[in-house]
Motif scaffolding. Structure first.
Motif, PDB file in Angstrom:
ATOM      1  N   GLU A  41       0.850  -1.193   0.000  1.00  0.00           N
ATOM      2  CA  GLU A  41       0.000   0.000   0.000  1.00  0.00           C
ATOM      3  C   GLU A  41       0.886   1.244   0.000  1.00  0.00           C
ATOM      4  OE1 GLU A  41      -3.487   0.317   0.479  1.00  0.00           O
ATOM      5  OE2 GLU A  41      -3.772  -1.828   0.199  1.00  0.00           O
ATOM      6  N   PRO A  42       0.570   2.249  -0.794  1.00  0.00           N
ATOM      7  CA  PRO A  42       1.394   3.462  -0.785  1.00  0.00           C
ATOM      8  C   PRO A  42       1.220   4.223   0.526  1.00  0.00           C
ATOM      9  CG  PRO A  42      -0.508   3.734  -2.190  1.00  0.00           C
ATOM     10  CD  PRO A  42      -0.497   2.300  -1.760  1.00  0.00           C
ATOM     11  N   LYS A  43       2.325   4.749   1.027  1.00  0.00           N
ATOM     12  CA  LYS A  43       2.292   5.529   2.263  1.00  0.00           C
ATOM     13  C   LYS A  43       2.183   7.010   1.926  1.00  0.00           C
ATOM     14  CE  LYS A  43       4.975   2.262   4.925  1.00  0.00           C
ATOM     15  NZ  LYS A  43       6.169   2.041   5.745  1.00  0.00           N
ATOM     16  N   THR A  44       1.616   7.759   2.839  1.00  0.00           N
ATOM     17  CA  THR A  44       1.496   9.189   2.609  1.00  0.00           C
ATOM     18  C   THR A  44       2.863   9.851   2.783  1.00  0.00           C
ATOM     19  OG1 THR A  44       0.936   9.513   4.924  1.00  0.00           O
ATOM     20  CG2 THR A  44      -0.888   9.250   3.390  1.00  0.00           C
ATOM     21  N   ALA A  45       3.133  10.812   1.958  1.00  0.00           N
ATOM     22  CA  ALA A  45       4.407  11.521   2.018  1.00  0.00           C
ATOM     23  C   ALA A  45       4.350  12.579   3.117  1.00  0.00           C
ATOM     24  CB  ALA A  45       4.703  12.181   0.680  1.00  0.00           C
ATOM     25  N   TYR A  46       5.459  12.766   3.783  1.00  0.00           N
ATOM     26  CA  TYR A  46       5.529  13.784   4.830  1.00  0.00           C
ATOM     27  C   TYR A  46       5.708  15.149   4.185  1.00  0.00           C
ATOM     28  CZ  TYR A  46       6.151   9.905   8.029  1.00  0.00           C
ATOM     29  OH  TYR A  46       5.959   8.757   8.745  1.00  0.00           O
ATOM     30  N   THR A  47       4.969  16.120   4.679  1.00  0.00           N
ATOM     31  CA  THR A  47       5.073  17.467   4.110  1.00  0.00           C
ATOM     32  C   THR A  47       6.205  18.254   4.747  1.00  0.00           C
ATOM     33  OG1 THR A  47       3.432  18.257   5.695  1.00  0.00           O
ATOM     34  CG2 THR A  47       2.627  17.562   3.536  1.00  0.00           C
TER      35      THR A  47
END
Length: 55
Positions: free
Chosen positions: A36-42
């Motif tokens: 599953e793709p992980k959310t990128a940190y801003t």
């Protein structure tokens, strides 16, 4: 030459595309994918500068 008779081959072509476009995608999307793709940190990670000890 049976390849030139269009009637049975055209029905097979339409039936196979009907299966490919309707039945197979719904069966594939029901599976659970491990990657599953992980959310990128801003925010940017806080890194330290390199200290040169021999200066």
């Amino acid at each position: 030459m049976p390849q030139l008779i269009l009637k049975p081959w055209f029905f097979i072509l339409l039936a196979s595309w009907l299966v490919f476009l309707t039945i197979i995608p719904s069966k594939i999307m029901k599976h659970y994918f491990n990657n599953e793709p992980k959310t990128a940190y801003t925010s940017k990670p806080n890194t330290k500068t390199w200290d040169w000890t021999w200066h």
